[in-house]
Design a protein around this motif. Sequence first.
Motif, PDB file in Angstrom:
ATOM      1  N   TRP A 115      69.970  16.585 -74.722  1.00  0.00           N
ATOM      2  CA  TRP A 115      68.817  15.832 -73.941  1.00  0.00           C
ATOM      3  C   TRP A 115      67.601  16.655 -73.946  1.00  0.00           C
ATOM      4  O   TRP A 115      67.662  17.688 -74.204  1.00  0.00           O
ATOM      5  CB  TRP A 115      69.467  15.827 -72.465  1.00  0.00           C
ATOM      6  CG  TRP A 115      70.714  14.882 -72.181  1.00  0.00           C
ATOM      7  CD1 TRP A 115      70.578  13.568 -71.868  1.00  0.00           C
ATOM      8  CD2 TRP A 115      72.029  15.396 -72.177  1.00  0.00           C
ATOM      9  NE1 TRP A 115      71.849  12.965 -71.789  1.00  0.00           N
ATOM     10  CE2 TRP A 115      72.639  14.039 -72.163  1.00  0.00           C
ATOM     11  CE3 TRP A 115      72.735  16.386 -72.492  1.00  0.00           C
ATOM     12  CZ2 TRP A 115      74.059  14.255 -72.040  1.00  0.00           C
ATOM     13  CZ3 TRP A 115      74.114  16.343 -72.661  1.00  0.00           C
ATOM     14  CH2 TRP A 115      74.564  15.131 -72.333  1.00  0.00           C
ATOM     15  N   THR A 161      71.136   7.523 -75.111  1.00  0.00           N
ATOM     16  CA  THR A 161      70.032   7.908 -73.831  1.00  0.00           C
ATOM     17  C   THR A 161      70.692   8.015 -72.709  1.00  0.00           C
ATOM     18  O   THR A 161      70.349   8.052 -71.563  1.00  0.00           O
ATOM     19  CB  THR A 161      69.073   6.728 -73.625  1.00  0.00           C
ATOM     20  OG1 THR A 161      70.174   5.465 -73.473  1.00  0.00           O
ATOM     21  CG2 THR A 161      68.368   6.510 -74.938  1.00  0.00           C
ATOM     22  N   ASP A 162      72.112   7.984 -72.491  1.00  0.00           N
ATOM     23  CA  ASP A 162      72.874   8.170 -71.093  1.00  0.00           C
ATOM     24  C   ASP A 162      72.616   9.581 -70.685  1.00  0.00           C
ATOM     25  O   ASP A 162      72.558  10.456 -71.310  1.00  0.00           O
ATOM     26  CB  ASP A 162      74.063   7.762 -71.404  1.00  0.00           C
ATOM     27  CG  ASP A 162      74.562   6.241 -71.276  1.00  0.00           C
ATOM     28  OD1 ASP A 162      73.677   5.381 -70.887  1.00  0.00           O
ATOM     29  OD2 ASP A 162      75.470   5.714 -72.108  1.00  0.00           O
ATOM     30  N   PRO A 163      72.577   9.498 -69.267  1.00  0.00           N
ATOM     31  CA  PRO A 163      72.227  10.859 -68.708  1.00  0.00           C
ATOM     32  C   PRO A 163      73.797  11.753 -68.785  1.00  0.00           C
ATOM     33  O   PRO A 163      74.741  11.482 -68.963  1.00  0.00           O
ATOM     34  CB  PRO A 163      71.914  10.704 -67.365  1.00  0.00           C
ATOM     35  CG  PRO A 163      72.599   9.321 -66.758  1.00  0.00           C
ATOM     36  CD  PRO A 163      72.327   8.478 -68.442  1.00  0.00           C
ATOM     37  N   PRO A 190      64.170  14.670 -64.723  1.00  0.00           N
ATOM     38  CA  PRO A 190      65.587  14.685 -64.884  1.00  0.00           C
ATOM     39  C   PRO A 190      65.779  14.595 -66.471  1.00  0.00           C
ATOM     40  O   PRO A 190      64.749  14.546 -67.341  1.00  0.00           O
ATOM     41  CB  PRO A 190      65.881  12.850 -64.544  1.00  0.00           C
ATOM     42  CG  PRO A 190      64.444  12.500 -64.633  1.00  0.00           C
ATOM     43  CD  PRO A 190      63.464  13.323 -63.861  1.00  0.00           C
ATOM     44  N   TRP A 191      66.912  14.800 -66.999  1.00  0.00           N
ATOM     45  CA  TRP A 191      67.129  14.842 -68.409  1.00  0.00           C
ATOM     46  C   TRP A 191      66.996  13.505 -69.085  1.00  0.00           C
ATOM     47  O   TRP A 191      67.344  12.580 -68.377  1.00  0.00           O
ATOM     48  CB  TRP A 191      68.511  15.507 -68.516  1.00  0.00           C
ATOM     49  CG  TRP A 191      68.729  16.935 -68.225  1.00  0.00           C
ATOM     50  CD1 TRP A 191      69.329  17.485 -67.315  1.00  0.00           C
ATOM     51  CD2 TRP A 191      68.176  18.116 -69.184  1.00  0.00           C
ATOM     52  NE1 TRP A 191      69.296  18.809 -67.324  1.00  0.00           N
ATOM     53  CE2 TRP A 191      68.612  19.097 -68.574  1.00  0.00           C
ATOM     54  CE3 TRP A 191      67.401  18.096 -70.188  1.00  0.00           C
ATOM     55  CZ2 TRP A 191      68.161  20.601 -68.657  1.00  0.00           C
ATOM     56  CZ3 TRP A 191      67.175  19.344 -70.665  1.00  0.00           C
ATOM     57  CH2 TRP A 191      67.385  20.699 -70.028  1.00  0.00           C
ATOM     58  N   SER A 192      66.586  13.382 -70.296  1.00  0.00           N
ATOM     59  CA  SER A 192      66.508  12.125 -71.094  1.00  0.00           C
ATOM     60  C   SER A 192      67.453  12.140 -72.336  1.00  0.00           C
ATOM     61  O   SER A 192      67.067  13.198 -72.989  1.00  0.00           O
ATOM     62  CB  SER A 192      64.990  11.919 -71.349  1.00  0.00           C
ATOM     63  OG  SER A 192      64.842  10.798 -72.222  1.00  0.00           O
ATOM     64  N   GLY A 193      68.130  11.259 -72.458  1.00  0.00           N
ATOM     65  CA  GLY A 193      69.124  11.498 -73.554  1.00  0.00           C
ATOM     66  C   GLY A 193      68.267  11.390 -74.778  1.00  0.00           C
ATOM     67  O   GLY A 193      67.302  10.433 -75.137  1.00  0.00           O
ATOM     68  N   ARG A 245      63.689  17.243 -71.474  1.00  0.00           N
ATOM     69  CA  ARG A 245      62.853  16.887 -70.254  1.00  0.00           C
ATOM     70  C   ARG A 245      61.623  17.559 -70.289  1.00  0.00           C
ATOM     71  O   ARG A 245      61.511  18.657 -71.055  1.00  0.00           O
ATOM     72  CB  ARG A 245      63.740  17.277 -69.011  1.00  0.00           C
ATOM     73  CG  ARG A 245      63.914  18.725 -69.178  1.00  0.00           C
ATOM     74  CD  ARG A 245      64.684  19.126 -67.591  1.00  0.00           C
ATOM     75  NE  ARG A 245      65.069  20.410 -67.370  1.00  0.00           N
ATOM     76  CZ  ARG A 245      66.178  20.733 -66.391  1.00  0.00           C
ATOM     77  NH1 ARG A 245      66.286  19.747 -65.532  1.00  0.00           N
ATOM     78  NH2 ARG A 245      66.205  22.049 -66.458  1.00  0.00           N
TER      79      ARG A 245
END
Length: 193
Positions: free
Chosen positions: A59, A24-26, A67-70, A61
């Motif tokens: 990712w 889940t990290d960006p 923002p991008w979601s992991g 979105r």
Amino acid sequence: MTPYSLAFYVDVVTTGTVLGLRPTDPPDRVAEVLGPDFAENDLGGPGMFRDHGLAEFHWHRAGVDLPWSGHHFTLQVHRLAHRDRTLVNAEIRARYGRFAPRLRFAKLRRLLERRGVPLVEVPEGEGNAPYYRTFRQPASRASVSVIGTYGAYSTPDRLRVGDVYAIQAPMTIEEVEHRIARAARTRAARPAR
């Protein structure tokens, strides 16, 4: 001490992370840890992944302004069979050393079991069975894809039966339940012999 790359794989399957990076990290956090050397692949708006050689992070979105979601990461272990020493990026090599061109599932499973980290087999999809088998670690939700049997045009020529193809996280319980239900439907639809 587990030698070289085996320790890396044990850590990934045990924790469901790559060098502490969660699925889940960006993107910025992944680049901070794995470095700026990656290929970015735009999947047409809602999806993107970055290829760091061995590790790929994905990712999604909902819109271009969001923002991008992991979503998940995949270790493309099968790529190591090409014997390209640059495939494993510098950050992973610095911590774990050299990587063998193949990862034997039996060895990985044995090391995990010694640490009390079980792997449970999950039904494979019709398109992949019997060529691949998938095993999941319930606590970390990491999954390991293994060559189950050789198939021309179905499995890589450079891998053998019992080699790990890829490691991915997370494999959600919803996906596991879907695979189990699909396997049950497939069995029920087969004519009796």
